[in-house]
Write an enzyme that holds these catalytic residues in place. Structure first.
Site, mmCIF file in Angstrom:
data_model
loop_
_atom_site.group_PDB
_atom_site.id
_atom_site.type_symbol
_atom_site.label_atom_id
_atom_site.label_comp_id
_atom_site.label_asym_id
_atom_site.label_seq_id
_atom_site.Cartn_x
_atom_site.Cartn_y
_atom_site.Cartn_z
ATOM 1 N N ASP A 131 -49.710 7.958 67.583
ATOM 2 C CA ASP A 131 -48.336 7.927 68.106
ATOM 3 C C ASP A 131 -48.331 8.257 69.597
ATOM 4 O OD1 ASP A 131 -48.911 10.606 67.858
ATOM 5 O OD2 ASP A 131 -47.091 11.123 66.745
ATOM 6 N N SER A 132 -49.528 8.503 70.166
ATOM 7 C CA SER A 132 -49.663 8.582 71.627
ATOM 8 C C SER A 132 -49.277 7.248 72.262
ATOM 9 C CB SER A 132 -51.098 8.958 72.011
ATOM 10 O OG SER A 132 -52.030 8.146 71.331
ATOM 11 N N ASP A 158 -50.907 6.763 62.588
ATOM 12 C CA ASP A 158 -50.069 7.966 62.588
ATOM 13 C C ASP A 158 -48.707 7.691 61.963
ATOM 14 O OD1 ASP A 158 -51.361 10.189 63.653
ATOM 15 O OD2 ASP A 158 -50.977 9.602 65.727
ATOM 16 N N LYS A 211 -52.309 9.181 59.062
ATOM 17 C CA LYS A 211 -52.531 10.553 59.544
ATOM 18 C C LYS A 211 -51.167 11.191 59.728
ATOM 19 C CE LYS A 211 -53.991 11.545 64.020
ATOM 20 N NZ LYS A 211 -52.879 12.340 64.572
ATOM 21 N N GLU A 217 -49.201 15.196 60.898
ATOM 22 C CA GLU A 217 -49.423 16.501 61.534
ATOM 23 C C GLU A 217 -48.893 17.622 60.650
ATOM 24 O OE1 GLU A 217 -47.735 16.541 65.485
ATOM 25 O OE2 GLU A 217 -48.939 14.822 66.138
ATOM 26 N N GLU A 230 -57.066 19.551 67.228
ATOM 27 C CA GLU A 230 -56.734 19.276 68.631
ATOM 28 C C GLU A 230 -56.572 20.563 69.424
ATOM 29 O OE1 GLU A 230 -53.679 16.333 69.284
ATOM 30 O OE2 GLU A 230 -53.632 16.714 71.443
HETATM 31 O O1 KIV Z 1 -51.700 10.121 68.752
HETATM 32 C C1 KIV Z 1 -52.882 10.343 69.074
HETATM 33 O O2 KIV Z 1 -53.467 9.679 69.942
HETATM 34 C C2 KIV Z 1 -53.580 11.426 68.398
HETATM 35 C C3 KIV Z 1 -54.906 11.842 68.952
HETATM 36 C C4 KIV Z 1 -54.704 12.640 70.184
HETATM 37 C C5 KIV Z 1 -55.720 12.566 67.958
HETATM 38 O O3 KIV Z 1 -53.092 11.961 67.451
#
Ligand code: KIV
Length: 271
Positions: free
Chosen positions: A51-52, A90, A120, A122, A189
């Site tokens: 989600d980055s 994510d 994934k 959090e 992280e």
């Molecule tokens: O969203 C992302 O890029 C991440 C990584 C920093 C692990 O969750």
């Protein structure tokens, strides 16, 4: 007779075997077809549609604004460029925190509409029930502990997490709970390397670190950071392998000059 190329795909079981053999796992983010294809062909083990994307693709300050529809768009593009790597997607902020049913419905959309291999999310204890339900539905889940950017307004900063005893203890506990819930791996992280080492050694499942030191079972970096597309973001944990910002700027400046001077196109570049 038709000849088909056999491609050995990475699965969650491959990652488990890698941990058991002490072979480190490589993971990188990607958000589109073209980069995913390059990373897959280069031999990366895991591609994370993070989600980055909210930061590096859309220019938002945090990961909070990206929607499930937008994650599905990025993930389906990545999948079309991938033939070997495991693709993890994510669950974005607001698509799973209400309850485990919401988490399940969002996961179904990702799996059906993108063809991805795993999701994934959090958090620890708070998401344990959702993790169990998603895995019971047959979808592999990766956890994410330590600095969890979707909670940035709760933390207030992007500083190193779990330096204090109480937070470190919660992280140890959450890691165990996520393993018990059935996660196939955990992103750690921005936590102290000693804590990441302890957690990695205590778990059977692989840990993938970002800013968590060398004792994790694998490492992940955001592609824009490691390729030097971003110039402003230079945390201590980042190793920059290219300066694409400078390379691209130079190439585009040269192109502009060639167009202005009528050097491009030449006779051999026209019909
Ligand atoms: O969203 C992302 O890029 C991440 C990584 C920093 C692990 O969750």
């Amino acid at each position: 007779m038709s000849v088909t190329k056999e491609i050995k795909k990475i699965t969650t079981h491959t990652l488990q075997r890698m941990k058991e053999k002490g072979e480190k796992i490589s993971m990188i983010t990607a958000y589109d077809f073209s980069f995913a294809k390059i990373f897959d062909e280069a031999g990366i083990d895991v591609i994370l549609v993070g989600d980055s994307a909210s930061n590096v693709m859309a220019g938002h300050e945090t990961t909070l604004p990206i929607t499930l529809d937008q994650m599905i768009y990025h993930a389906s593009s990545v999948i079309r460029g991938t033939s070997r790597s495991l693709v993890v997607v994510d669950l974005p902020f607001g698509s799973y925190q209400s309850n485990s049913k919401e988490a399940l419905v969002s996961t179904f959309r990702i799996m059906k509409e993108t063809g991805a291999h795993a999701i994934k999310l959090e958090g620890g204890e708070e998401v344990q029930e959702s993790v169990k339900r998603i895995i019971a539905a047959g979808v592999p889940v990766m956890g994410h502990l330590g600095l969890t950017p979707q909670s940035i307004y709760k933390f207030g900063t992007y500083n190193v997490r779990a330096k204090e005893q109480a937070e470190a203890e919660k992280l140890r506990n959450d890691a165990k709970l996520l393993q018990e819930a059935g996660c196939f791996g955990l992103v750690l992280e921005k936590i102290p390397a000693t804590l990441a080492k302890e957690v990695s050694e205590s778990l059977q499942i692989p840990t993938i670190g970002i800013g968590a030191g060398k004792f994790c079972d694998g490492q992940v970096l955001v592609m824009h950071d490691m390729l030097g597309i971003n110039t402003e973001f230079k945390p201590r944990f980042l190793r920059q392998y290219l300066n694409l910002h400078a390379e691209i700027t130079g190439a585009v400046k040269k192109y502009i000059g060639d167009v202005k001077s009528n050097d491009f196109p030449s006779e051999s570049e026209q019909y």
